[in-house]
Scaffold this active site. Structure first.
Site, PDB file in Angstrom:
ATOM      1  N   TYR A 138       0.790  -1.025  -0.094  1.00 21.98           N
ATOM      2  CA  TYR A 138       0.058   0.102   0.055  1.00 21.98           C
ATOM      3  C   TYR A 138       1.034   1.192   0.038  1.00 21.98           C
ATOM      4  O   TYR A 138       1.806   1.397   0.780  1.00 21.98           O
ATOM      5  CB  TYR A 138      -1.061  -0.104   1.264  1.00 21.98           C
ATOM      6  CG  TYR A 138      -1.988   1.219   1.257  1.00 21.98           C
ATOM      7  CD1 TYR A 138      -3.250   0.978   0.747  1.00 21.98           C
ATOM      8  CD2 TYR A 138      -1.603   2.359   1.766  1.00 21.98           C
ATOM      9  CE1 TYR A 138      -3.944   1.891   0.564  1.00 21.98           C
ATOM     10  CE2 TYR A 138      -2.740   3.182   1.772  1.00 21.98           C
ATOM     11  CZ  TYR A 138      -3.922   3.211   0.971  1.00 21.98           C
ATOM     12  OH  TYR A 138      -4.480   4.171   1.064  1.00 21.98           O
TER      13      TYR A 138
ATOM     14  N   GLN B 150     -10.649  -0.345   2.113  1.00 23.08           N
ATOM     15  CA  GLN B 150     -10.875  -1.039   0.929  1.00 23.08           C
ATOM     16  C   GLN B 150      -9.859  -1.795   0.197  1.00 23.08           C
ATOM     17  O   GLN B 150     -10.053  -2.853  -0.575  1.00 23.08           O
ATOM     18  CB  GLN B 150     -11.888  -0.205  -0.089  1.00 23.08           C
ATOM     19  CG  GLN B 150     -11.479   0.867  -0.678  1.00 23.08           C
ATOM     20  CD  GLN B 150     -11.612   2.027   0.321  1.00 23.08           C
ATOM     21  OE1 GLN B 150     -11.541   1.975   1.441  1.00 23.08           O
ATOM     22  NE2 GLN B 150     -11.815   3.202  -0.573  1.00 23.08           N
TER      23      GLN B 150
ATOM     24  N   ASN C 116      -3.098   5.667   6.616  1.00 21.46           N
ATOM     25  CA  ASN C 116      -3.961   6.192   7.869  1.00 21.46           C
ATOM     26  C   ASN C 116      -4.422   5.123   8.829  1.00 21.46           C
ATOM     27  O   ASN C 116      -4.181   4.128   8.535  1.00 21.46           O
ATOM     28  CB  ASN C 116      -4.879   7.265   7.419  1.00 21.46           C
ATOM     29  CG  ASN C 116      -6.048   6.607   6.411  1.00 21.46           C
ATOM     30  OD1 ASN C 116      -6.118   5.355   6.580  1.00 21.46           O
ATOM     31  ND2 ASN C 116      -6.687   7.168   5.684  1.00 21.46           N
TER      32      ASN C 116
ATOM     33  N   SER D  19       3.165   9.966  10.517  1.00 19.18           N
ATOM     34  CA  SER D  19       4.484  10.339  10.473  1.00 19.18           C
ATOM     35  C   SER D  19       4.754  10.859  12.114  1.00 19.18           C
ATOM     36  O   SER D  19       3.809  11.671  12.508  1.00 19.18           O
ATOM     37  CB  SER D  19       5.154  11.222   9.532  1.00 19.18           C
ATOM     38  OG  SER D  19       6.564  11.298   9.867  1.00 19.18           O
TER      39      SER D  19
ATOM     40  N   GLN E 115       8.345  17.216   9.787  1.00 14.28           N
ATOM     41  CA  GLN E 115       7.374  15.905   9.941  1.00 14.28           C
ATOM     42  C   GLN E 115       5.750  16.486  10.213  1.00 14.28           C
ATOM     43  O   GLN E 115       4.949  15.787   9.804  1.00 14.28           O
ATOM     44  CB  GLN E 115       7.810  15.074  11.304  1.00 14.28           C
ATOM     45  CG  GLN E 115       9.143  14.426  10.865  1.00 14.28           C
ATOM     46  CD  GLN E 115       9.384  13.462   9.650  1.00 14.28           C
ATOM     47  OE1 GLN E 115       8.200  12.823   9.495  1.00 14.28           O
ATOM     48  NE2 GLN E 115      10.257  13.901   8.961  1.00 14.28           N
TER      49      GLN E 115
ATOM     50  N   HIS F   5       3.420  16.645   7.143  1.00 13.45           N
ATOM     51  CA  HIS F   5       2.545  15.647   6.778  1.00 13.45           C
ATOM     52  C   HIS F   5       0.946  15.673   7.168  1.00 13.45           C
ATOM     53  O   HIS F   5       0.280  15.103   6.463  1.00 13.45           O
ATOM     54  CB  HIS F   5       3.109  14.376   7.422  1.00 13.45           C
ATOM     55  CG  HIS F   5       4.448  13.679   6.644  1.00 13.45           C
ATOM     56  ND1 HIS F   5       4.329  13.306   5.515  1.00 13.45           N
ATOM     57  CD2 HIS F   5       5.591  13.651   7.115  1.00 13.45           C
ATOM     58  CE1 HIS F   5       5.638  13.015   5.272  1.00 13.45           C
ATOM     59  NE2 HIS F   5       6.489  13.094   6.082  1.00 13.45           N
TER      60      HIS F   5
ATOM     61  N   GLU G 279       8.419   6.775  15.883  1.00  9.65           N
ATOM     62  CA  GLU G 279       8.844   6.322  14.715  1.00  9.65           C
ATOM     63  C   GLU G 279      10.365   6.882  14.172  1.00  9.65           C
ATOM     64  O   GLU G 279      11.207   6.210  13.830  1.00  9.65           O
ATOM     65  CB  GLU G 279       7.926   6.963  13.637  1.00  9.65           C
ATOM     66  CG  GLU G 279       8.416   6.838  12.046  1.00  9.65           C
ATOM     67  CD  GLU G 279       7.252   7.240  11.225  1.00  9.65           C
ATOM     68  OE1 GLU G 279       7.334   6.753   9.941  1.00  9.65           O
ATOM     69  OE2 GLU G 279       6.847   8.354  11.401  1.00  9.65           O
ATOM     70  N   HIS G 280      10.691   8.115  14.384  1.00  7.56           N
ATOM     71  CA  HIS G 280      11.930   8.674  14.211  1.00  7.56           C
ATOM     72  C   HIS G 280      12.513   9.338  15.544  1.00  7.56           C
ATOM     73  O   HIS G 280      11.790  10.146  16.007  1.00  7.56           O
ATOM     74  CB  HIS G 280      12.002  10.033  13.175  1.00  7.56           C
ATOM     75  CG  HIS G 280      11.383   9.431  12.036  1.00  7.56           C
ATOM     76  ND1 HIS G 280       9.885   9.932  11.363  1.00  7.56           N
ATOM     77  CD2 HIS G 280      11.941   8.625  10.777  1.00  7.56           C
ATOM     78  CE1 HIS G 280       9.642   9.519  10.139  1.00  7.56           C
ATOM     79  NE2 HIS G 280      11.028   9.028   9.742  1.00  7.56           N
TER      80      HIS G 280
ATOM     81  N   ASP H  52      14.122   9.793   5.063  1.00  6.18           N
ATOM     82  CA  ASP H  52      12.826   9.773   4.283  1.00  6.18           C
ATOM     83  C   ASP H  52      13.084   9.536   3.026  1.00  6.18           C
ATOM     84  O   ASP H  52      12.290   8.807   2.165  1.00  6.18           O
ATOM     85  CB  ASP H  52      12.169  11.080   4.669  1.00  6.18           C
ATOM     86  CG  ASP H  52      11.424  11.293   5.944  1.00  6.18           C
ATOM     87  OD1 ASP H  52      11.620  10.077   6.668  1.00  6.18           O
ATOM     88  OD2 ASP H  52      11.195  12.331   6.283  1.00  6.18           O
TER      89      ASP H  52
ATOM     90  N   GLU I  36       5.798 -36.548  27.561  1.00 10.36           N
ATOM     91  CA  GLU I  36       4.381 -35.937  27.209  1.00 10.36           C
ATOM     92  C   GLU I  36       3.355 -36.957  26.905  1.00 10.36           C
ATOM     93  O   GLU I  36       2.009 -36.500  26.431  1.00 10.36           O
ATOM     94  CB  GLU I  36       4.730 -35.136  25.945  1.00 10.36           C
ATOM     95  CG  GLU I  36       5.738 -33.829  26.091  1.00 10.36           C
ATOM     96  CD  GLU I  36       5.792 -33.029  24.915  1.00 10.36           C
ATOM     97  OE1 GLU I  36       5.157 -33.169  23.848  1.00 10.36           O
ATOM     98  OE2 GLU I  36       6.480 -32.118  24.892  1.00 10.36           O
TER      99      GLU I  36
ATOM    100  N   HIS J  66       4.395 -40.899  19.134  1.00 12.45           N
ATOM    101  CA  HIS J  66       5.788 -40.198  18.570  1.00 12.45           C
ATOM    102  C   HIS J  66       7.003 -40.820  18.617  1.00 12.45           C
ATOM    103  O   HIS J  66       7.847 -40.930  17.737  1.00 12.45           O
ATOM    104  CB  HIS J  66       5.726 -38.869  19.175  1.00 12.45           C
ATOM    105  CG  HIS J  66       4.894 -37.572  18.699  1.00 12.45           C
ATOM    106  ND1 HIS J  66       3.533 -37.802  18.818  1.00 12.45           N
ATOM    107  CD2 HIS J  66       5.382 -36.520  18.396  1.00 12.45           C
ATOM    108  CE1 HIS J  66       2.854 -36.579  18.328  1.00 12.45           C
ATOM    109  NE2 HIS J  66       3.951 -35.877  18.014  1.00 12.45           N
TER     110      HIS J  66
END
Length: 437
Positions: A137, A199, A222, A245, A267, A270, A335-336, A369, A423, A428
């Site tokens: 995306y 979507q 978003n 961001s 930043q 954004h 994030e940064h 970036d 077990e 097994h």
């Protein structure tokens, strides 16, 4: 319109304030959607699963996009050719430089197949194969994120993914920005669809008449896109939760206030849910950065976004000392994270949750970036406590490899049988011992 003569409102807090403990506690975030977002996204996913392309087209138009027919969802080769042909030489050179650095950095992160003999002589190892089909995306709401195209799709190409499916919203004219479309072509996208929002994530996960489903979904978005990724996890794999961001700067008296303010505003532009934060143990620097933000903001173009972010998602904090700043940063998990101090490497050694760390005053976040090499797709909203930034090996699928021969099985069988007996799993045990007569 500019902000000339108007001070930007920001939350300024000092360690001596009575509300300081509450403010710091509130910064210990966790990525968690609101109930309204969760419900809206669930409805969108259900609709796309039931109605396929019709739902995609309806949502695209409903949320301000173009009116499309199913055949127009996929970007055709002539559109891509026209976009590439329209680029200036400077734009071509810019894209090429960014792409080259990201490619080179990613090539070092690929995981290689390996094998060893264990203590009983069994050959064990790991194979790493690229996913065959992935979805990426690329946001396009407030700006054509050309850099995101390069810093996601390129990694899939380096990893050897054969089908790289990109979804990104088109403009009201039904077209994708030429530079963005060209960047997608350069980075290696094999299919590009004019679909955005939750979507798009639903389509990548479950498929429609036009879009075939993928095995793993990557990319920022978003809050609705991120919540959609969270809800489709399990049907597909996801990379991380990279949302709006963020930047947090730790600085001492050696920092240049103009540079600090410039990084914060970079930043902030954004917009929407972006967050900017500043921690310092210097009252003088705090005041200077505050003044620089007011001054520099008057010369910038994205005024609506600047006012939105600085008015509600900005904080400047005077800490008692830099140790306290480190504690706040680890709780906030930005994030940064920029460290503009006398000894940034020392402080960086105590940081555990940042998406990316920028050491020293000469390291603008914008360098990461666009150009430096590491992907700028990073966890936000506190998700850095659990997730790391995007890396090329996330486009590889790991498989364990085991090979016994008669000798190594004879060495192993008594231990296998004993472990199985612990077990209560006698079948097994027999599956190992039956081979030895």
């Amino acid at each position: 319109m500019g902000l000339k003569g108007k001070a930007i409102p920001m939350n300024v807090v000092r360690h001596s304030d009575l509300n300081f403990p509450d403010t710091i506690a509130a910064l210990n975030r966790f990525a968690e959607p609101s109930p309204n977002v969760r419900q809206t996204v669930a409805e969108i996913i259900t609709n796309v699963r039931s109605n396929g392309d019709t739902a995609l087209i309806d949502y695209t138009f409903k949320f301000g996009g173009p009116s499309l027919e199913p055949a127009q969802l996929l970007v055709n080769p002539s559109e891509t050719m026209a976009a590439v042909a329209s680029l200036t030489d400077e734009t071509r050179a810019t894209l090429a430089a960014c792409h080259a650095n990201v490619t080179a950095f990613a090539s070092y992160g690929l995981r290689q197949n390996w094998s060893i003999l264990n203590a009983q002589g069994v050959r064990v190892g790991e194979n790493f194969d690229p996913f065959r089909r992935v979805g990426i995306y690329v946001p396009g709401g407030t700006a054509p994120l050309v850099s995101t195209a390069i810093m996601t799709v390129t990694l899939a190409t380096v990893a050897g993914v054969s089908e790289i499916v990109v979804t990104t919203p088109a403009g009201s004219d039904g077209k994708i920005n030429s530079a963005l479309l060209s960047a997608l072509q350069l980075a290696g996208a094999t299919e590009v669809y004019k679909v955005g929002g939750a979507q798009a994530i639903a389509a990548l996960a479950f498929g429609t008449e036009t879009i075939r489903p993928v095995a793993k979904i990557f990319g920022p978005g978003n809050q609705y896109v991120i919540e959609a990724k969270r809800q489709v996890f399990g049907k597909v794999s996801i990379d991380q939760l990279p949302g709006p961001s963020e930047i947090l700067i730790i600085a001492d008296e050696t920092a240049n206030p103009a540079w600090v303010a410039a990084d914060l505003l970079a930043q902030a532009e954004h917009g929407h849910d972006s967050v900017i934060g500043f921690l310092t143990d210097s009252e003088k620097l705090l005041s200077a950065v505050r003044a620089e933000i007011d001054t520099q903001s008057q010369t910038l173009t994205r005024q609506t976004f600047l006012k939105e972010v600085t008015g509600r998602n900005a904080f400047l904090i005077l800490v008692e000392d830099l140790d306290q700043a480190v504690q706040i940063a680890n709780n906030f998990s930005p994030e940064h994270l920029t460290i503009a101090t006398r000894d940034p490497a020392q402080i960086a050694g105590d940081i555990r949750t940042a998406g990316a760390i920028f050491l020293g005053s000469w390291s603008p976040v914008a360098g990461g970036d666009f150009l430096a090499g590491p992907s700028h797709t990073l966890p936000t909203g506190g998700a850095g406590k659990s997730f790391s930034g995007l890396t090329v090996d996330q486009f590889q699928r790991r498989t364990s490899i085991l090979e016994f021969d008669e000798k190594s099985l004879r060495e192993s069988a008594p231990i296998i049988a004993a472990a199985a007996t612990l077990e209560g799993l006698d079948a097994h045990a027999r599956s190992a011992t039956i081979r030895l007569g």
